[in-house]
Design a protein around this motif. Structure first.
Motif, PDB file in Angstrom:
ATOM      1  N   MET A   1     -23.554  -9.736  -3.883  1.00 10.70           N
ATOM      2  CA  MET A   1     -24.507  -9.091  -4.575  1.00 10.70           C
ATOM      3  C   MET A   1     -23.962  -7.513  -4.572  1.00 10.70           C
ATOM      4  N   PHE A   2     -23.066  -7.224  -3.490  1.00 12.83           N
ATOM      5  CA  PHE A   2     -22.642  -6.004  -3.189  1.00 12.83           C
ATOM      6  C   PHE A   2     -21.337  -5.811  -2.832  1.00 12.83           C
ATOM      7  N   ARG A   3     -20.719  -4.773  -3.142  1.00 14.80           N
ATOM      8  CA  ARG A   3     -19.309  -4.895  -2.675  1.00 14.80           C
ATOM      9  C   ARG A   3     -19.015  -3.313  -1.975  1.00 14.80           C
TER      10      ARG A   3
ATOM     11  N   GLN B   1     -24.144  -8.652  15.557  1.00 16.10           N
ATOM     12  CA  GLN B   1     -25.082  -8.736  14.456  1.00 16.10           C
ATOM     13  C   GLN B   1     -25.182  -7.364  14.149  1.00 16.10           C
ATOM     14  N   TYR B   2     -25.623  -7.490  12.434  1.00 15.26           N
ATOM     15  CA  TYR B   2     -25.680  -6.179  12.168  1.00 15.26           C
ATOM     16  C   TYR B   2     -26.940  -5.826  11.650  1.00 15.26           C
ATOM     17  N   TRP B   3     -27.561  -4.680  11.517  1.00 16.22           N
ATOM     18  CA  TRP B   3     -29.143  -4.561  11.576  1.00 16.22           C
ATOM     19  C   TRP B   3     -29.158  -3.251  10.240  1.00 16.22           C
TER      20      TRP B   3
ATOM     21  N   PRO C   1     -20.806   3.786   0.674  1.00 11.72           N
ATOM     22  CA  PRO C   1     -21.525   3.257  -0.374  1.00 11.72           C
ATOM     23  C   PRO C   1     -21.138   1.622  -0.644  1.00 11.72           C
ATOM     24  N   SER C   2     -21.938   1.031  -1.544  1.00 14.86           N
ATOM     25  CA  SER C   2     -21.581  -0.339  -1.870  1.00 14.86           C
ATOM     26  C   SER C   2     -21.776  -0.416  -3.563  1.00 14.86           C
ATOM     27  N   SER C   3     -21.092  -0.956  -4.028  1.00 13.45           N
ATOM     28  CA  SER C   3     -21.232  -1.262  -5.810  1.00 13.45           C
ATOM     29  C   SER C   3     -22.299  -2.124  -5.657  1.00 13.45           C
TER      30      SER C   3
ATOM     31  N   ASN D   1     -17.634   0.145  -1.575  1.00 13.07           N
ATOM     32  CA  ASN D   1     -17.079   0.983  -2.522  1.00 13.07           C
ATOM     33  C   ASN D   1     -16.577   2.341  -1.823  1.00 13.07           C
ATOM     34  N   TYR D   2     -15.607   2.102  -0.812  1.00 10.78           N
ATOM     35  CA  TYR D   2     -15.204   3.285  -0.124  1.00 10.78           C
ATOM     36  C   TYR D   2     -14.437   4.369  -0.918  1.00 10.78           C
ATOM     37  N   SER D   3     -14.996   5.578  -1.054  1.00 13.78           N
ATOM     38  CA  SER D   3     -14.430   6.724  -1.731  1.00 13.78           C
ATOM     39  C   SER D   3     -13.110   7.284  -1.407  1.00 13.78           C
TER      40      SER D   3
ATOM     41  N   LEU E   1     -15.321   0.338  14.212  1.00 18.17           N
ATOM     42  CA  LEU E   1     -14.387   0.461  13.148  1.00 18.17           C
ATOM     43  C   LEU E   1     -14.915   0.556  11.756  1.00 18.17           C
ATOM     44  N   LEU E   2     -14.252   1.356  10.827  1.00 21.20           N
ATOM     45  CA  LEU E   2     -14.490   1.659   9.570  1.00 21.20           C
ATOM     46  C   LEU E   2     -14.450   0.571   8.448  1.00 21.20           C
TER      47      LEU E   2
END
Ligand code: 80O
Length: 389
Positions: free
Chosen positions: A78-80, A186-188, A296-298, A82-84, A388-389
């Motif tokens: 649903m999301f990707r 785990q991400y939150w 951000p994410s698309s 979107n590194y600027s 990490l980024l």
């Protein structure tokens, strides 16, 4: 047939997990630079290697477009990410970077960029050892070229170019389990704009919850509450470096950052990284700082929303202000900047504030890896001091 490639690499192998005799440290010794393969690995005939100069507006735009259309998606597609472009230049140009580690693959005929992988140099501490490493990131193969086994040759090529600079270890993350994670986090997520998050399907209305009750649940004050909380400035770099270096010593794996690194990685850069310090109103001492980066994410295929504005928790050090209060001020600052969601991993001391600040668990894990460096026992997430980024 799983991990056909990774079983050929100097990484912890699942079969070695319980072999207590294997020592902690490099798995393979360095080789003389003269014995490192001098020429690039072979690509399938139609393709060629290219070094991507991220200072070139055109090249940076090509990399941006490749990642924006083909990089990591969430499990439900649903999301990707979107590194600027300005984020990519920041991420790839730390002190001492090597342009040759920004590697692209083009179609020979059309010159179209169809794959990318990067490394940046990083001084890392693993327990009591300082180890020069490459942080490998942004591995991306165009959707139309998947399962052509391009990724293994890209990993071998970035490894070869890292070896040519006499660096023999690396750190990387992945959303998939490979041989062998040093830890799995785990991400939150903390909702800042719950209406939009529900509209786009990132979050769901809780059971027995109305929208107005949900808005009230996630409501934040209009501005940070800690006296002396302000945007970080260049003059704060020495103090923030002292705070961060002292704080990171408690973790088993952490970056070994000096003032130049802190100036690059933590000083605010608009739409890339935000950082705040707490300057004591009495003593003017810098007692705490917090930071988050902008990724951000698309939003794929939504009729009215195209971008999810997400902040990612970066480095936070609280020595006087309660950590929960400092993190709440970071949430407030992010809400003021119109972020929709604030993401965090359960690394460092993060799990002490996640529930109290109303974070919800994400639906996946982020696994951390070291290349050519064995650690004896897998770490718990709170033993990890690396983002990490
Ligand atoms: C919301 O949009 C997304 C778009 C793509 C993937 C994901 C899920 C995901 N895989 N999230 C993470 O990996 C993640 C979750 C919390 C904190 N940092 C994270 O990843 C960072 C660090 C690793 N490189 C990607 C960014 C979410």
């Amino acid at each position: 047939q799983r991990h056909k490639f990774w079983e050929t690499q100097p990484v912890g192998q699942f079969k070695d997990l319980h072999d207590a005799n294997l020592p902690e440290g490099p798995i393979e010794p360095p080789t003389p630079i003269s014995e490192v393969k001098q020429e690039p690995y072979n690509l399938p005939n139609l393709y060629e290697w290219v070094t991507c100069d991220m200072n070139s507006e055109d090249t940076c735009a090509e990399v941006y477009n490749l990642l924006s259309n083909n990089y990591v998606e969430d499990d439900e597609n649903m999301f990707r990410f979107n590194y600027s472009k300005e984020f990519l230049r920041w991420a790839l140009h730390p002190p001492g970077y090597y342009k040759t580690w920004h590697i692209g693959v083009r179609v020979k005929s059309s010159k179209k960029l169809v794959a990318f992988i990067t490394g940046i140099p990083a001084r890392m501490r693993v327990r009591s050892e300082i180890v020069s490493m490459a942080e490998v990131n942004f591995l991306c193969v165009h959707k139309k070229l998947r399962s052509k086994r391009l990724a293994p040759v890209m990993i071998k090529e970035v490894t070869r170019r890292v070896h040519l600079e006499n660096i023999w270890q690396a750190a990387y993350t992945a959303g998939v389990v490979l041989p062998t994670p040093i830890t799995s986090c785990q991400y939150w997520h903390r909702s800042l704009n719950p209406k939009k998050l529900i509209d786009v399907g990132f979050s769901r209305l809780g059971p027995r919850m109305t929208m107005s009750r949900t808005l009230k649940l996630y409501k934040l004050p209009d501005s940070p509450v800690t006296p002396g909380f302000r945007k970080m400035e260049l003059r704060d770099v020495p103090a923030v470096t002292r705070l961060l270096r002292a704080y990171l010593l408690q973790f088993a794996v952490a970056p070994d950052l000096d003032e130049l690194d802190v100036e690059h990685w933590i000083l605010p850069k608009e739409d890339v990284v935000d950082s705040f310090v707490v300057e004591s109103p009495e003593s003017h001492e810098i007692t705490d700082f917090c930071s988050f980066y902008t990724l951000p994410s698309s939003i794929l295929g939504h009729p009215t929303h195209s971008i999810l504005k997400a902040a990612y928790s970066y480095y936070i050090v609280a020595t006087k202000t309660p950590l929960v209060q400092l993190m709440n001020d970071a949430l407030i600052a992010a809400k003021q900047k119109d972020f929709d969601v604030f993401n965090a991993l359960d690394v460092m001391h993060n799990e002490t504030f996640l529930k109290e600040l109303k974070y919800g668990p994400g639906d996946g894990k982020l696994h951390y890896y070291l290349y050519n460096y064995r650690i004896k026992n897998i770490l718990r997430p709170w033993e990890l001091g690396l983002v990490l980024l």
